[in-house]
Write a protein that holds these residues in place. Sequence first.
Motif, mmCIF file in Angstrom:
data_model
loop_
_atom_site.group_PDB
_atom_site.id
_atom_site.type_symbol
_atom_site.label_atom_id
_atom_site.label_comp_id
_atom_site.label_asym_id
_atom_site.label_seq_id
_atom_site.Cartn_x
_atom_site.Cartn_y
_atom_site.Cartn_z
ATOM 1 N N ILE A 106 2.644 5.016 5.030
ATOM 2 C CA ILE A 106 2.829 3.636 5.487
ATOM 3 C C ILE A 106 3.935 3.012 4.651
ATOM 4 N N SER A 107 4.998 2.590 5.320
ATOM 5 C CA SER A 107 6.183 2.097 4.613
ATOM 6 C C SER A 107 6.173 0.596 4.402
ATOM 7 N N SER A 108 5.496 -0.151 5.280
ATOM 8 C CA SER A 108 5.656 -1.607 5.272
ATOM 9 C C SER A 108 4.376 -2.304 5.706
ATOM 10 N N ILE A 109 4.155 -3.478 5.127
ATOM 11 C CA ILE A 109 3.091 -4.387 5.556
ATOM 12 C C ILE A 109 3.672 -5.796 5.518
ATOM 13 N N GLU A 110 3.618 -6.505 6.627
ATOM 14 C CA GLU A 110 4.091 -7.889 6.680
ATOM 15 C C GLU A 110 2.985 -8.772 7.243
ATOM 16 N N ILE A 111 2.851 -9.974 6.685
ATOM 17 C CA ILE A 111 1.793 -10.903 7.076
ATOM 18 C C ILE A 111 2.416 -12.259 7.379
ATOM 19 N N ASN A 112 2.048 -12.828 8.507
ATOM 20 C CA ASN A 112 2.531 -14.154 8.887
ATOM 21 C C ASN A 112 1.959 -15.188 7.911
ATOM 22 N N PRO A 113 2.799 -15.897 7.149
ATOM 23 C CA PRO A 113 2.269 -16.849 6.167
ATOM 24 C C PRO A 113 1.585 -18.057 6.800
ATOM 25 N N ASN A 114 1.894 -18.331 8.069
ATOM 26 C CA ASN A 114 1.271 -19.458 8.759
ATOM 27 C C ASN A 114 -0.045 -19.086 9.426
ATOM 28 N N ASN A 115 -0.206 -17.800 9.709
ATOM 29 C CA ASN A 115 -1.415 -17.299 10.365
ATOM 30 C C ASN A 115 -1.657 -15.886 9.867
ATOM 31 N N THR A 116 -2.453 -15.747 8.831
ATOM 32 C CA THR A 116 -2.607 -14.444 8.179
ATOM 33 C C THR A 116 -3.447 -13.463 8.989
ATOM 34 N N GLN A 117 -3.934 -13.890 10.143
ATOM 35 C CA GLN A 117 -4.562 -12.944 11.061
ATOM 36 C C GLN A 117 -3.512 -12.073 11.754
ATOM 37 N N GLU A 118 -2.268 -12.535 11.732
ATOM 38 C CA GLU A 118 -1.174 -11.805 12.377
ATOM 39 C C GLU A 118 -0.456 -10.951 11.346
ATOM 40 N N MET A 119 -0.477 -9.642 11.565
ATOM 41 C CA MET A 119 0.065 -8.695 10.600
ATOM 42 C C MET A 119 0.878 -7.616 11.310
ATOM 43 N N TYR A 120 1.768 -6.994 10.539
ATOM 44 C CA TYR A 120 2.575 -5.881 11.040
ATOM 45 C C TYR A 120 2.549 -4.753 10.016
ATOM 46 N N VAL A 121 2.498 -3.528 10.510
ATOM 47 C CA VAL A 121 2.520 -2.346 9.657
ATOM 48 C C VAL A 121 3.558 -1.372 10.195
ATOM 49 N N GLY A 122 4.387 -0.854 9.290
ATOM 50 C CA GLY A 122 5.342 0.188 9.647
ATOM 51 C C GLY A 122 4.842 1.536 9.178
ATOM 52 N N VAL A 123 4.801 2.500 10.082
ATOM 53 C CA VAL A 123 4.334 3.854 9.762
ATOM 54 C C VAL A 123 5.517 4.811 9.802
ATOM 55 N N LEU A 124 5.837 5.376 8.650
ATOM 56 C CA LEU A 124 6.886 6.394 8.592
ATOM 57 C C LEU A 124 6.376 7.709 9.155
ATOM 58 N N GLY A 125 5.155 8.081 8.789
ATOM 59 C CA GLY A 125 4.520 9.240 9.397
ATOM 60 C C GLY A 125 4.726 10.537 8.647
ATOM 61 N N ALA A 126 4.450 11.626 9.337
ATOM 62 C CA ALA A 126 4.413 12.954 8.734
ATOM 63 C C ALA A 126 5.795 13.410 8.289
ATOM 64 N N LEU A 127 5.813 14.172 7.192
ATOM 65 C CA LEU A 127 7.065 14.710 6.657
ATOM 66 C C LEU A 127 7.392 16.077 7.239
ATOM 67 N N TRP A 128 6.378 16.901 7.489
ATOM 68 C CA TRP A 128 6.591 18.314 7.813
ATOM 69 C C TRP A 128 6.436 18.624 9.299
ATOM 70 N N GLY A 129 6.143 17.623 10.124
ATOM 71 C CA GLY A 129 5.957 17.903 11.541
ATOM 72 C C GLY A 129 6.037 16.642 12.376
ATOM 73 N N ASP A 130 5.893 16.802 13.687
ATOM 74 C CA ASP A 130 5.891 15.669 14.598
ATOM 75 C C ASP A 130 4.648 14.810 14.381
#
Length: 388
Positions: A106-130
Amino acid sequence: GPAIMSGRFIDIENHPTNDRIIYAGAAGGGVWKSNNGGASFSPIFDEHAQSIGKIKLDPKNPDNVIWVGTGEVWTRNSVSVGDGLYKSIDGGNTWKKNGFEKSERISSIEINPNNTQEMYVGVLGALWGDSEERGVYKSTDGGATWSKILYVNPTTGCSDVIMDPKDPNILYASMWEFRRTAWSFSSGGNNSALYKSTDGGKNWNKIHNGFPAGKLGRIAFAVAPSNSNILYSVIESEKDENKGLYRSDDAGANWKHLNNDFGLVVRPFYFSRIVIDPRNPDVVVKAGLFGSISRDGGKTFKDLGRMHPDIHDIVFDIKNSDRMYVATDGGMYRTWDGAATMEIVANLPVSQFYHLSLDNNEPYNIYGGLQDNGSWYGPSRSPGGIEA
């Protein structure tokens, strides 16, 4: 065991209102917390996956709510994997997993400062395969459920997501096509790109006007906290003359190539973090072998102060930009003079052993080779010190 050296740290997160509280995530040593401005740290994540990708504090409740995405994202051939996203609601005393068990990184986590129920996550994923887990995800219920809002293909993961500090509906995401095998590493392809959304992730568009033509590799980028129209990006491209630092002064609509110093372009799969002074958009720091800092908007750079090489993350103190914290392969450092001189934090035993061996003495000695921290040995039974 050895205790006078440290090890590789990946990510640093400081408290938004209390400059004494700092969190640090290690490549193989979990999450550590300091309550005294980095003078000392204590582990708070020992019962869970020890390879850390990203730490994020809830902007409305930073004393209690902490998110940790596991799995190192600086994808060398010796990285460990993560097992998902974790949440603490008691300042790190206890943790609960919140999905992404198969994400690996997991590369990233972002949270809306005005509404912390709203979140985003970036997944880089596996290194050795699809991996179908790659991409950008959104939650509107505080992480209880997630929906994938940006996905390219099984070989292209999200290397970073950043929310505009002035408008939480504006998001930027870098997507990176990569693959490592036992004998090679491929970084880049036709699917690597930098995207922007202005509607909370419903729609995405590439923002490449001024970027080099052809295939791109890993794209590091940052948004200036004091002026969100100013963005910096370091681009891995096919031609050496097109690699390096790009700047936009119109929120990514147009880009200008400023600099391709070696310190900016070296090993982009391993050094892909840009940090901007929260008070001055012309002060930019780039991770690298020695770390580079510019005080003229990216036109010129110089090395950070002397410390262990391989710099992975940098944060500015929330009250004083001359105070900075730096994550390296040799541990955590801090500075009080704008990175002219550095001091190591000496109590972080997170060394990564690559190999162990024994001899035939009685009692026998144990020998170990560490990641970027030399070779060490010590007796198996007798008390005492250690020798390098």
